[in-house]
Design a protein around this motif. Structure first.
Motif: not given
Length: 572
Positions: A318, A499, A464
């Motif tokens: 990420e 994230g 992700k």
């Protein structure tokens, strides 16, 4: 050469490096020969290892080669044939490397599997691959023994460590049974070496069949992202050796160059990471952005507490972000080189503070632009394509794609062979003439005028979360198996720390009442069957899922809803 703290003296050698790089792929190539046999007489150490209990040790290249030969010979005596699949369900430990090298020596296909997998995740991969043997330790041996009835091809289970007595055969007995003087088979560069399952958005996970030559395709990116990887390097990464990130970005390239890698069997903790790096004199590393964020918060000024020898740092999975980028540069003293790739074609885009020229001299690479994925690594021809397969103009978003041929017209060796028993999915991965085509990544990005890529999101619904690649289909299928669930959709929920986190929208079966107790029950249901990182951190009960007129689930609607909610929270 002296460089500034940013790791680049301002010069840009990207074009020069691309012009100079030419692929040299021999027709015959074998991972085991390249990664251990050719170093066996060097006297070098290959692996330093330790675990949470305090046990530790070292394995030399000579020892790695000898044990791998014994492993291959013993499997051959038990009927394992060239091309058959051998599952390796182990964490970061010497036996993992031995089994990988032994499979390559035998000409078998190694199938690394995470020890985090639950029974459903394991049984699908073992049955679909037709694995004939498996190696496991106490983390998964009970599951393997319980599910072997659903895996008719699985004839041999080898136990490592505490699992030796429970398995069909113990690791030490297996190696002792290996015939001395075993001669490794010859393999071509195109022969299959690895089978790595990767999650998708529709249907079960797909097995990407990786040839021996793919390691060579990884090397330019590895060297660039590790600032030349020169000298007596010691590498460490918490990335699981069962995944592409730990296997192809850490273990195998380190062994290819005859250097040392540290294997740690235990949970990642920020302070422990610094202690480990100090204790082993780690010079090069791959750390996920999630790990870097945790380390930054736990130890803002690491060089005041630890004696670090870090020379290079790569990150992927990420975006690193400006804050972490600046902390790595200022507090760790090394620039972080972000990288992009995937199992099917790994290590193709990234940044490079320093590189090595044809004479082995360290030279400038190209300046990183914080927030960018970077540029194409030498030997790889990258473009951003629209839906019709045309290259997008700078600034126009499209699908990141890699051409089968580099800029010199030579075949790029980094490509996978195809998806295991799934020709339709393999064909769908490519656009254009089969011999000279583009392979689509499924990730959307914008390329600027200088060739830097700026990530926009997944073209499909894979995402992700905390560095792990999550395929919603497998989680949705698991949820629907619970009697309280009529339907489910899984999407990423934006999260400042990780994230994204896994969120599930659940439609309940008739007569079922959704409450906190059911949320916990569903979370445990997934935890017990898949991997811990796949369970939904949040569950929202809804009346119906958004569907197209043809009945196709519109995950994008839910994903955008989560993004809108995240923006609203920031504005509060």
């Amino acid at each position: 050469m002296q460089t500034d703290p940013g790791g680049n003296d301002g010069r840009d050698a990207h074009e020069q490096l691309h012009q100079a790089w030419r692929w040299q792929v021999p027709p015959d190539f074998n991972l085991a020969h390249a990664c251990c046999t050719r170093w066996a007489a060097s006297g070098r150490n290959a692996i330093r290892w330790e675990d949470e209990a305090g046990a530790s040790g070292r394995l030399s290249y000579a020892g790695l080669d000898a044990q791998a030969r014994a492993f291959a010979a013993a499997l051959a005596r038990r009927g394992v044939q060239r091309g058959e699949r051998v599952a390796i369900v182990l964490a970061q430990r010497p036996e993992t490397a031995v089994a990988l090298m032994g499979c390559a020596m035998l000409g078998a296909v190694a199938m690394p599997l995470s020890v985090l997998f639950g029974p459903e995740a394991l049984v699908w991969r073992l049955a679909d691959s037709g694995a004939v043997a498996a190696v496991a330790d106490d983390a998964t041996i009970a599951q393997l023994l319980a599910l072997r009835g659903d895996c008719p091809a699985l004839a041999l289970i080898v136990g490592v460590g505490a699992a030796e007595s429970a398995a069909d055969l113990g690791w030490r007995a297996l190696l002792a049974d290996g015939l001395p003087g075993f001669a490794p088979v010859d393999t071509t560069a195109d022969d299959a070496a690895l089978l790595i399952y990767t999650s998708g958005t529709t249907g079960p996970p797909k097995g990407a069949l990786i040839p021996h030559r793919a390691l060579l395709g990884n090397l330019p990116g590895f060297v660039c992202s590790q600032n030349g990887f020169a000298g007596d390097a010691v590498f460490w990464s918490p990335a699981d050796w069962a995944w592409t990130g730990g296997l192809m970005d850490a273990l195998l390239p380190t062994l290819y160059f005859g250097r040392e890698i540290v294997g740690f069997r235990g949970r990642f903790q920020p302070e422990r990471a610094f202690e480990l790096m100090q204790r082993h004199g780690v010079t090069h590393s791959f750390l996920f952005p999630t790990a870097l964020k945790a380390m930054m918060k736990a130890v803002p000024e690491p060089r005041s507490r630890y004696e670090l020898k870090l020379q290079a740092l790569m990150s992927a999975g990420e975006a690193v972000g400006d804050a972490v980028f600046g902390w790595c540069r200022d507090a760790l003293g090394v620039p972080v080189n972000e990288m992009f790739g995937q199992t099917e074609m790994n290590y193709i885009v990234g940044n490079c503070a320093l590189s090595v020229d044809a004479d082995g001299r360290v030279v400038p690479g190209w300046p990183a632009r914080p927030g960018s994925m970077g540029r194409a690594y030498p030997g790889h021809r990258i473009a951003v394509l629209d839906d019709e397969g045309r290259e997008c103009a700078p600034g126009v978003p499209g699908d990141v794609a890699l051409h089968r041929l580099d800029r010199h017209g030579d075949p790029d060796p980094v490509f996978f062979l195809g998806y295991w028993r799934n020709e339709a999915a393999t064909r769908a991965k490519y656009t254009g003439d089969p011999a000279a085509s583009w392979c689509r990544s499924g990730d959307t990005a914008v390329m600027d005028a200088d060739g830097y890529l700026w990530y926009q999101g997944r073209s499909d619904d894979v995402f992700k979360a905390a560095g792990y690649r999550i395929g919603p289909s497998e989680i949705e299928n698991c949820l629907v198996k619970h009697p309280a669930v009529a339907n489910a959709a899984v999407v990423p929920k934006p999260d400042a720390e990780r994230g994204a986190v896994v969120k599930a929208y659940v439609v309940l079966a008739a007569g079922v009442q959704g409450d906190e107790a059911l949320v916990g029950e569903l979370q445990q249901h997934v935890r017990a069957r898949l991997a811990p990182y796949e369970y939904p951190k949040e569950i929202e009960f809804i009346e119906a899922l958004p569907m197209t007129t043809t009945g196709k689930l519109q995950r994008r609607v839910l994903r955008l809803q989560e993004e809108d909610r995240a923006r609203a929270r920031l504005q509060q």
